[in-house]
Design a protein around this motif. Structure first.
Motif, mmCIF file in Angstrom:
data_model
loop_
_atom_site.group_PDB
_atom_site.id
_atom_site.type_symbol
_atom_site.label_atom_id
_atom_site.label_comp_id
_atom_site.label_asym_id
_atom_site.label_seq_id
_atom_site.Cartn_x
_atom_site.Cartn_y
_atom_site.Cartn_z
ATOM 1 N N GLY A 1 0.825 -1.204 0.000
ATOM 2 C CA GLY A 1 0.000 0.000 0.000
ATOM 3 C C GLY A 1 0.856 1.250 0.000
ATOM 4 N N HIS A 2 1.920 1.234 0.782
ATOM 5 C CA HIS A 2 2.854 2.362 0.829
ATOM 6 C C HIS A 2 3.436 2.644 -0.558
ATOM 7 C CE1 HIS A 2 6.192 4.936 2.054
ATOM 8 N NE2 HIS A 2 6.972 4.125 1.366
ATOM 9 N N LYS A 3 3.884 1.594 -1.223
ATOM 10 C CA LYS A 3 4.501 1.775 -2.545
ATOM 11 C C LYS A 3 3.495 2.262 -3.583
ATOM 12 C CE LYS A 3 8.262 -1.373 -1.679
ATOM 13 N NZ LYS A 3 8.916 -2.625 -1.932
ATOM 14 N N ALA B 1 -14.015 4.884 7.041
ATOM 15 C CA ALA B 1 -13.598 5.509 8.299
ATOM 16 C C ALA B 1 -13.735 4.579 9.498
ATOM 17 C CB ALA B 1 -14.412 6.785 8.528
ATOM 18 N N GLU B 2 -14.561 3.542 9.385
ATOM 19 C CA GLU B 2 -14.760 2.647 10.529
ATOM 20 C C GLU B 2 -13.601 1.670 10.721
ATOM 21 O OE1 GLU B 2 -16.601 0.837 6.923
ATOM 22 O OE2 GLU B 2 -16.880 2.761 7.872
ATOM 23 N N SER B 3 -12.666 1.651 9.807
ATOM 24 C CA SER B 3 -11.517 0.748 9.916
ATOM 25 C C SER B 3 -10.339 1.483 10.541
ATOM 26 C CB SER B 3 -11.124 0.230 8.530
ATOM 27 O OG SER B 3 -9.885 -0.439 8.604
ATOM 28 N N PHE C 1 -3.258 3.882 8.579
ATOM 29 C CA PHE C 1 -2.427 3.877 7.377
ATOM 30 C C PHE C 1 -2.308 5.287 6.800
ATOM 31 C CE2 PHE C 1 -2.231 3.800 2.715
ATOM 32 C CZ PHE C 1 -1.056 3.099 2.503
ATOM 33 N N TYR C 2 -3.429 5.968 6.649
ATOM 34 C CA TYR C 2 -3.388 7.302 6.047
ATOM 35 C C TYR C 2 -2.759 8.329 6.987
ATOM 36 C CZ TYR C 2 -5.821 5.592 1.992
ATOM 37 O OH TYR C 2 -6.125 4.910 0.850
ATOM 38 N N LYS C 3 -2.980 8.197 8.280
ATOM 39 C CA LYS C 3 -2.308 9.093 9.237
ATOM 40 C C LYS C 3 -0.796 8.914 9.149
ATOM 41 C CE LYS C 3 -5.793 9.708 12.838
ATOM 42 N NZ LYS C 3 -6.146 9.385 14.234
ATOM 43 N N ILE D 1 -7.141 13.543 8.855
ATOM 44 C CA ILE D 1 -8.457 12.929 8.887
ATOM 45 C C ILE D 1 -9.452 14.052 9.176
ATOM 46 C CG2 ILE D 1 -9.914 11.168 9.947
ATOM 47 C CD1 ILE D 1 -7.337 10.134 8.443
ATOM 48 N N GLY D 2 -10.282 14.351 8.207
ATOM 49 C CA GLY D 2 -11.247 15.437 8.344
ATOM 50 C C GLY D 2 -12.523 14.971 9.013
ATOM 51 N N ASN D 3 -13.542 15.755 8.845
ATOM 52 C CA ASN D 3 -14.858 15.409 9.376
ATOM 53 C C ASN D 3 -15.402 14.195 8.646
ATOM 54 O OD1 ASN D 3 -14.867 17.652 11.090
ATOM 55 N ND2 ASN D 3 -15.582 18.956 9.438
#
Length: 137
Positions: free
Chosen positions: A85-87, A110-112, A118-120, A126-128
């Motif tokens: 995923g990173h690559k 968002a529930e995962s 991963f995105y953080k 992470i928005g609203n």
């Protein structure tokens, strides 16, 4: 492992990768190869391949206002946590920079906690939380 643009030949494997309940459309339908074909562009639909097997994929689309949208990123279960995923995200972002895009927005479940983490980790804010709405025309 090779990160490369997806082709028509990859679409069946990509359909299987994206066949996750959290990636279904608002009607509950999974992403089909025919739908995914509309995103083939050489830059923003990428696959991670090893030995002719697609291990993961990411697809998105440019937005007129100088940004780009990531619609989905998915990795086969047996290959999660191995940097794929990173690559994929790294190559997607490089293509966006090369196209002078200024920002990225994405669609993710968002529930995962794993997805949010991963995105953080990749410096996404992470928005609203929003609801997803759709209307058939």
């Amino acid at each position: 492992m090779n990160i490369r643009p997806s082709t028509k030949v990859d679409l069946e494997q990509c359909e299987n990768i994206f066949n996750l309940p959290e990636l279904a459309d608002v009607s509950g339908d999974k992403l089909s190869a025919g739908y995914l074909e509309g995103f083939l562009d050489g830059k923003y639909f990428l696959v991670a391949e090893k030995d002719n097997k697609i291990l993961g994929a990411i697809y998105g689309a440019p937005i007129r206002t100088g940004g780009i949208m990531i619609w989905s990123l998915a990795i086969l279960n047996d290959y999660k946590g191995k940097g794929i995923g990173h690559k994929l995200l790294e190559k997607f972002e490089k293509n966006a920079v090369d196209d002078n895009k200024k920002w990225i927005i994405l669609h993710a479940p968002a529930e995962s906690d794993a997805v949010v983490d991963f995105y953080k980790k990749h410096h996404y804010d992470i928005g609203n939380k929003f609801i997803e709405c759709a209307k058939d025309l």
